[in-house]
Design an enzyme around this catalytic site. Structure first.
Site, PDB file in Angstrom:
ATOM      1  N   LYS A 114     -86.410 -63.014 -14.700  1.00  0.00           N
ATOM      2  CA  LYS A 114     -87.394 -63.754 -13.900  1.00  0.00           C
ATOM      3  C   LYS A 114     -88.567 -62.879 -13.492  1.00  0.00           C
ATOM      4  CE  LYS A 114     -84.601 -67.502 -12.066  1.00  0.00           C
ATOM      5  NZ  LYS A 114     -85.084 -68.637 -12.799  1.00  0.00           N
ATOM      6  N   LYS A 208     -81.628 -70.508 -22.838  1.00  0.00           N
ATOM      7  CA  LYS A 208     -80.972 -71.438 -21.905  1.00  0.00           C
ATOM      8  C   LYS A 208     -81.879 -72.610 -21.528  1.00  0.00           C
ATOM      9  CE  LYS A 208     -80.648 -70.743 -17.293  1.00  0.00           C
ATOM     10  NZ  LYS A 208     -80.174 -70.668 -15.909  1.00  0.00           N
ATOM     11  N   LYS A 211     -84.778 -75.317 -15.622  1.00  0.00           N
ATOM     12  CA  LYS A 211     -85.734 -76.154 -14.874  1.00  0.00           C
ATOM     13  C   LYS A 211     -87.157 -75.671 -15.072  1.00  0.00           C
ATOM     14  CE  LYS A 211     -82.743 -76.707 -10.855  1.00  0.00           C
ATOM     15  NZ  LYS A 211     -82.304 -75.337 -10.591  1.00  0.00           N
TER      16      LYS A 211
HETATM   17  N1  AQP Z   1     -78.522 -74.311 -19.228  1.00  0.00           N
HETATM   18  C1  AQP Z   1     -77.467 -74.373 -18.421  1.00  0.00           C
HETATM   19  N2  AQP Z   1     -76.221 -74.580 -18.929  1.00  0.00           N
HETATM   20  C2  AQP Z   1     -75.134 -74.662 -18.116  1.00  0.00           C
HETATM   21  N3  AQP Z   1     -75.222 -74.539 -16.782  1.00  0.00           N
HETATM   22  C3  AQP Z   1     -76.437 -74.342 -16.234  1.00  0.00           C
HETATM   23  N4  AQP Z   1     -76.850 -74.201 -14.966  1.00  0.00           N
HETATM   24  C4  AQP Z   1     -78.201 -74.022 -14.941  1.00  0.00           C
HETATM   25  N5  AQP Z   1     -78.689 -74.052 -16.197  1.00  0.00           N
HETATM   26  C5  AQP Z   1     -77.626 -74.239 -17.018  1.00  0.00           C
HETATM   27  C6  AQP Z   1     -75.956 -74.232 -13.829  1.00  0.00           C
HETATM   28  O1  AQP Z   1     -76.515 -75.109 -12.859  1.00  0.00           O
HETATM   29  C7  AQP Z   1     -76.154 -74.612 -11.566  1.00  0.00           C
HETATM   30  C8  AQP Z   1     -77.367 -74.555 -10.698  1.00  0.00           C
HETATM   31  O2  AQP Z   1     -78.267 -73.603 -11.147  1.00  0.00           O
HETATM   32  P1  AQP Z   1     -79.496 -73.214 -10.226  1.00  0.00           P
HETATM   33  O3  AQP Z   1     -80.463 -74.299 -10.176  1.00  0.00           O
HETATM   34  O4  AQP Z   1     -79.062 -72.806  -8.888  1.00  0.00           O
HETATM   35  O5  AQP Z   1     -80.047 -71.948 -10.933  1.00  0.00           O
HETATM   36  P2  AQP Z   1     -80.335 -71.622 -12.437  1.00  0.00           P
HETATM   37  O6  AQP Z   1     -79.071 -71.306 -13.123  1.00  0.00           O
HETATM   38  O7  AQP Z   1     -81.338 -70.521 -12.400  1.00  0.00           O
HETATM   39  O8  AQP Z   1     -80.970 -72.959 -13.006  1.00  0.00           O
HETATM   40  P3  AQP Z   1     -82.250 -73.169 -13.841  1.00  0.00           P
HETATM   41  O9  AQP Z   1     -82.265 -74.568 -14.285  1.00  0.00           O
HETATM   42  O10 AQP Z   1     -82.383 -72.128 -14.904  1.00  0.00           O
HETATM   43  O11 AQP Z   1     -83.392 -73.019 -12.754  1.00  0.00           O
HETATM   44  P4  AQP Z   1     -84.685 -72.126 -12.759  1.00  0.00           P
HETATM   45  O12 AQP Z   1     -85.387 -72.397 -14.059  1.00  0.00           O
HETATM   46  O13 AQP Z   1     -85.479 -72.603 -11.562  1.00  0.00           O
HETATM   47  O14 AQP Z   1     -84.214 -70.728 -12.601  1.00  0.00           O
HETATM   48  C9  AQP Z   1     -75.486 -73.253 -11.757  1.00  0.00           C
HETATM   49  O15 AQP Z   1     -74.092 -73.435 -11.681  1.00  0.00           O
HETATM   50  C10 AQP Z   1     -75.888 -72.870 -13.143  1.00  0.00           C
HETATM   51  O16 AQP Z   1     -74.918 -72.056 -13.758  1.00  0.00           O
END
Ligand code: AQP
Length: 345
Positions: A114, A208, A211
């Site tokens: 990040k 991955k 969001k």
């Molecule tokens: N691609 C994914 N596959 C499986 N699990 C996922 N999770 C996120 N992306 C995937 C799971 O969703 C939960 C919440 O995640 P989060 O929003 O707290 O943080 P993150 O993992 O950083 O999610 P994003 O979507 O990638 O958000 P951004 O882009 O804002 O950083 C967790 O249990 C995570 O494992």
């Protein structure tokens, strides 16, 4: 006394929820409420580690709480609330900032990803993120955390913090009536099983689904309309080969592996079981079947989410009630922690 089996997990309101959040996290939260005490949080304090427009933050907070309920979480069985309503998360996180080591944080791959080239310029909160995550989990002495694969390293760090706290304050833990060998905090288990623990981008099977991905076509959002879900799956990157009949045949085909894993997770089947049906078939058969399945699972959830987010009064009531119940667990734990570290009250 052994720790009460208790599950905690959270999602940060930093964007629209996507299929990765649904399959890697939310869908797996639901059955746990039948077997465990369950606490599911909207981790708004994590979201602000990078800039969030306050209006978006509020909207996404309601959306995540709505997604929990629309996916089958029962606010009477599970504690559902947003993190910032329970201030003890911030207090314990500060204590953990003083337990965790700089070196541990510097090794976190999510921070490196990040922060990228820009690490001098990102917030201090982004660096300390795993310490707040450890506080979220350990404030409730949680024994299990269902998360996607991307969060495994942070869970490892949570265990390191619990072990160091238990070790550094061993004498005080015993002095306050706890079993010092067992420790004050549990060593939390990562609950990660199933075919879609890491849902990948529809455009690049090595990246991955996230969001914050700039390309909309790489991500299926939980609130996407049926037509759009179908279009995204139809346009998903694949290779020209037909599907293999066993999971081993997917090992060097990340995009194919991703779509089959999504199919398996959405239908509660194993990858091998899906391949026993579709092995030898081309994408012209598989993609429409996947699109139909995805729409049949996601559309009813999205409809219910829309209804719930429009009912702000009810959502506020659910979040306030969840926060009260969360506080009832957190406050006595914090009172013990303050005594253990030597704060005068
Ligand atoms: N691609 C994914 N596959 C499986 N699990 C996922 N999770 C996120 N992306 C995937 C799971 O969703 C939960 C919440 O995640 P989060 O929003 O707290 O943080 P993150 O993992 O950083 O999610 P994003 O979507 O990638 O958000 P951004 O882009 O804002 O950083 C967790 O249990 C995570 O494992």
């Amino acid at each position: 006394m052994p720790f009460t089996p208790r599950v905690f997990s959270g999602i940060k309101p930093s964007g629209d929820l996507h299929l990765g959040n649904y399959l890697g996290a939310i869908r797996r939260f639901v059955p746990l409420q039948e077997t465990h005490e369950t606490i599911y949080c909207v981790v708004d304090m994590h979201a602000i580690t990078v800039w969030q427009d306050p209006e978006d933050l509020r909207r996404w907070t309601y959306e995540i709480a709505a997604a929990y309920i629309a996916s089958g979480l029962d606010p009477k069985k599970s504690i559902i609330f947003n993190q910032s309503q329970v201030v003890e998360h911030a207090e314990l996180s500060w204590i953990f900032n003083c337990v965790a080591r700089m070196g541990w944080m510097s090794r976190m791959t999510q921070f490196k990803d990040k922060a990228g080239e820009n690490s001098e310029n990102v917030s201090l909160g982004l660096f300390a993120y795993p310490s707040l995550m450890a506080a979220d989990i350990l404030l409730y002495k949680s024994t299990g955390v269902p998360v996607g694969d991307d969060q495994r390293q942070h869970l490892e760090l949570t265990r390191d913090i619990a072990k160091k706290f238990n070790h550094d304050f061993k004498k005080q833990i015993a002095g306050n009536g706890f079993d010092a060998d067992e420790g004050f905090f549990p060593i939390t288990e990562t609950l990660s099983t199933g075919p879609a623990m890491r849902v990948m981008s529809l455009r690049d099977g090595t990246k991955k689904m996230s969001k914050s991905d700039a390309s909309d076509m790489s991500t299926i959002y939980m609130m996407d309309e049926a037509d759009l879900i179908t279009k995204k799956i139809k346009k998903a990157t694949t290779d020209p080969e037909p599907l293999p009949s066993e999971a081993k045949g997917l090992e060097t085909r990340p995009e194919a592996q991703n779509l089959v894993a999504i199919f398996a997770a959405l239908s509660d089947r194993s990858v091998d079981d899906v391949l026993s049906e579709y092995g030898g078939q081309g994408w012209g058969k598989f993609k429409p079947a996947l699109a139909e399945l995805a729409v049949s699972v996601l559309s009813p959830v999205a409809t219910e989410m829309r209804r719930l987010v429009d009912d702000r009064g009810e959502m506020d009531r659910i979040l306030a009630d969840g926060a009260d119940r969360a506080r009832a667990i957190a406050q006595p734990v914090m009172e013990d922690v303050r005594r253990i570290v030597g704060f005068v009250r």
